[in-house]
Design an enzyme around this catalytic site. Structure first.
Site, short mmCIF file in Angstrom:
data_model
loop_
_atom_site.label_atom_id
_atom_site.label_comp_id
_atom_site.label_asym_id
_atom_site.label_seq_id
_atom_site.Cartn_x
_atom_site.Cartn_y
_atom_site.Cartn_z
N LYS A 156 0.86 -1.18 0.00
CA LYS A 156 0.00 0.00 0.00
C LYS A 156 0.90 1.23 0.00
O LYS A 156 1.93 1.25 0.70
CB LYS A 156 -0.85 -0.05 1.26
CG LYS A 156 -1.88 1.05 1.44
CD LYS A 156 -2.62 0.85 2.77
CE LYS A 156 -3.79 1.79 2.95
NZ LYS A 156 -4.52 1.49 4.22
N SER A 176 -9.48 1.20 3.32
CA SER A 176 -8.67 2.01 2.44
C SER A 176 -7.62 1.23 1.66
O SER A 176 -7.12 1.71 0.64
CB SER A 176 -7.97 3.11 3.24
OG SER A 176 -7.07 2.53 4.19
N SER A 194 -9.47 -1.20 7.58
CA SER A 194 -8.97 -0.93 6.23
C SER A 194 -8.26 -2.08 5.54
O SER A 194 -7.92 -1.96 4.36
CB SER A 194 -8.04 0.28 6.24
OG SER A 194 -8.80 1.46 6.18
#
Lengths: 500, 97
Positions: free
Chosen positions: A89, A164, A188
């Protein structure tokens, strides 16, 4: 992108788990350069449809793969996973590789150091395939708050992959990378894991170093793997877990080997079902799959009992005061001085700071900074932030009491399957409320994993079961998830992968 | 819970956000909604409940005060929007009277 039955020919490799790939590399049947090349090819084919990556590092990956092959040929593999590629990420800082945190305010920034998670994965020999998309600064549940573009769910590209850490989830679910790192502040990793039919595993708070992970809410953030099997999640977590002097909140004890005893079964384990999670607001298809999962746990020798968590009804309000409060403080560093963009540099400092931040941050980031600043401001601190911190204590106490009579707690990961792009963007509060099942365990710090429990009969999309363990009891959590996954037979089957 | 525009301006100033007029109005409405929901916990009687700031209780985490290698000045300044003479360069801080 091609629709069809099963994966296109020749790419059986891209659906293998990291554990299977490690065996092929160890036996010499496969080289890391071949594997990395196949994944790059797969990314070329699928990424235009899912937008999982913000920045790909194909050349670096091939170079690292060559080095891994050389180590293996000398009999000096850096780890059992030497040569198995990974993606991060874009919230993990990577030396010499652009890191944006999904925000325009950091566009063009090239960090001068590696996050501890990245450093440990490099040390284990995992080539980096790239940096994945996210809701900017990890604030969101869909990747629609990315400053660049939304990612799409490989199961249905008209829908969100969750967030996310949606870019990492989309990449793993699409076969573009065997496993990837996300971060979990309020769900997330577990939520995109659930929405993309993957395993998303959050460790106990403090188990994995936050050093070099751009901070959103420091008392909640934890690095967490997204994988296609429970075994892979345990293995990737184990690579990064353990004390790090660079993070003062890192637990100063060695991490356990999470793979050890993972196949021990769940005979005799006591599972708690939360009385207050009545399923109200959940889709019928989600409830049905989760109820099936409970039945399966019983069939496998576990016992079910109800546990009461009266404080959980206050989980969302407490979370949406604490997380923005910490964010408003953490994001003060983006001021147009040390890194990132600068606007109105020829005015005075306050104007420059304020214009830079207004232009660089997206709407959701500004909203949370405003909520947090308000909750921390003079006159409101005790009423909002102080109250939320006390609710946090109640949540921890409720869980502690429950774990006197159960070994694990189970509940859905998310009330719905993947929703359509644009469906919730106009209603921030509705988006927040969908985090109801995940945020309590960030507030408490307990380890929690989302494991696929099949497809919803409403829409044919994946549903996640959440399994929550006692603090630092990741091993029991993985053992239960492993037994469940094996018995269900969804992961690794044609039904368990999208027709992308 | 109704947040007025004066409060939005005050908080935006504290947060160093130069919101546009359109953003200010949208923020006023959204903040009112969100704080209405989150503010429900204000009514709880939590006297005697200790606040939790962190899930792991670690106290006084420190390391020996020894000089160690760190980023060079050059590396630290490499991504600054403006730098001069080995320092971060910023616009005027002290206004003329």
């Amino acid at each position: 992108m091609t629709a069809g039955s099963g994966p296109p020919s020749g790419d059986g490799l891209v659906w293998r788990t990291a554990t299977e790939l490690a065996r092929l590399l160890a036996s010499g049947e496969l080289s890391s350069v071949e594997l990395t090349g196949a994944l790059i090819e797969r990314s070329d084919a699928v990424d235009p449809g899912i937008n999982a990556y913000l920045h790909r590092t194909d050349e670096l990956a091939l170079e690292a793969a060559g080095a891994a092959d050389a180590r293996r040929s000398r009999g000096e593999a850096a780890s059992p996973f030497d040569g198995v590629p990974v993606a991060y990420k874009d919230i993990f800082v990577t030396r010499g590789v652009p890191t944006t945190c999904g925000s325009k305010i950091l566009e063009g920034w090239v960090p001068p150091y590696d996050a501890t998670v990245v450093e440990r994965c490099h040390g284990a020999g995992l080539p980096m395939l790239g940096k994945t998309n996210l809701d900017q600064f990890a604030m969101g549940s869909s990747t629609e708050n990315s400053g660049f573009f939304p990612s799409r769910n490989p199961w249905d590209t008209g829908r969100v992959p969750g967030g996310s850490s949606g870019g990492s989830a989309a990449a793993v679910a699409a076969g573009a990378v065997p496993w990837a790192w996300g971060t979990d502040t309020g769900g997330s990793v577990r939520q995109p894991g659930g929405l993309c039919g993957l395993v998303g595993a959050k460790p106990t708070y403090g188990r994995i170093s936050r050093y070099g992970m751009i901070a959103f809410a420091s008392s909640l953030d934890q690095a967490s793997p997204l994988t296609r099997s429970v075994e892979d999640a345990a293995a990737l977590m184990a690579i990064a877990a353990g004390h790090d002097p660079c993070d003062s909140t890192s637990i100063p004890s060695p991490a356990e080997n999470y793979l050890d005893g993972i196949d021990g079964g769940i005979e005799g384990l006591r599972f708690g079902i939360i009385k207050e999670f009545t399923g109200e607001g959940s889709q019928p298809g989600v409830r049905a799959r989760v109820d099936d999962a409970y039945t399966r746990l019983e069939k496998l020798g576990g016992t079910l009992q109800e546990v009461s968590m009266p404080s959980f009804q206050h989980g969302i309000p407490a979370y949406y005061l604490i997380a923005p409060a910490e964010a408003s403080s953490n994001l003060a560093r983006f001021d147009g001085v040390r890194y990132g963009s600068r606007v109105a540099g020829d005015t005075n400092i306050v104007t420059m700071n304020s214009m830079t931040r207004d232009e660089g941050f997206g709407a959701e980031v500004k909203r949370r900074i405003m909520i947090g600043t308000y909750a921390l401001s003079a006159g409101f601190y005790d009423a909002y932030y102080g109250k939320a911190q006390r609710v946090r204590t109640l949540i921890i106490q409720d869980l502690r009491r429950a774990y006197e009579s159960v070994d694990l707690i189970v509940c859905p990961t998310s009330p719905t399957t993947a929703f359509k792009l644009g469906e919730r963007t106009d209603d921030p509060l509705a988006m927040y409320l969908s985090d109801v099942y995940t945020v309590p365990f960030n507030l408490s710090g307990n380890p929690a994993v989302s494991v696929p429990c099949g497809l919803s009969s409403d829409d044919g999309l994946p549903v996640g079961l959440q399994i929550v363990a006692k603090t630092l009891d990741e091993k029991t959590m993985f053992r239960a998830a492993y037994a469940f996954e094996k018995d269900l037979g969804f992961a690794g089957s044609p039904e368990g992968r999208p027709r992308l | 819970m109704d947040i007025d525009s004066g409060t939005v301006d005050y908080v935006a100033r504290l947060a160093r956000l130069a919101l546009s007029d359109e953003e200010r109005e949208q923020m006023r409405a959204e903040l009112s909604d969100i704080l209405e929901h989150a503010g429900r916990i204000r009514a709880l009687d939590l006297d005697g409940v200790e606040p939790t700031s962190h899930p792991v209780r670690l106290l006084n985490v420190a390391r020996p005060d020894e000089v160690r290698p760190s980023l060079s000045q050059e590396e630290a300044l490499a991504c600054a929007p403006a730098a001069e003479n080995g320092r971060f360069k910023v616009p005027r801080i002290i206004e003329e009277a």
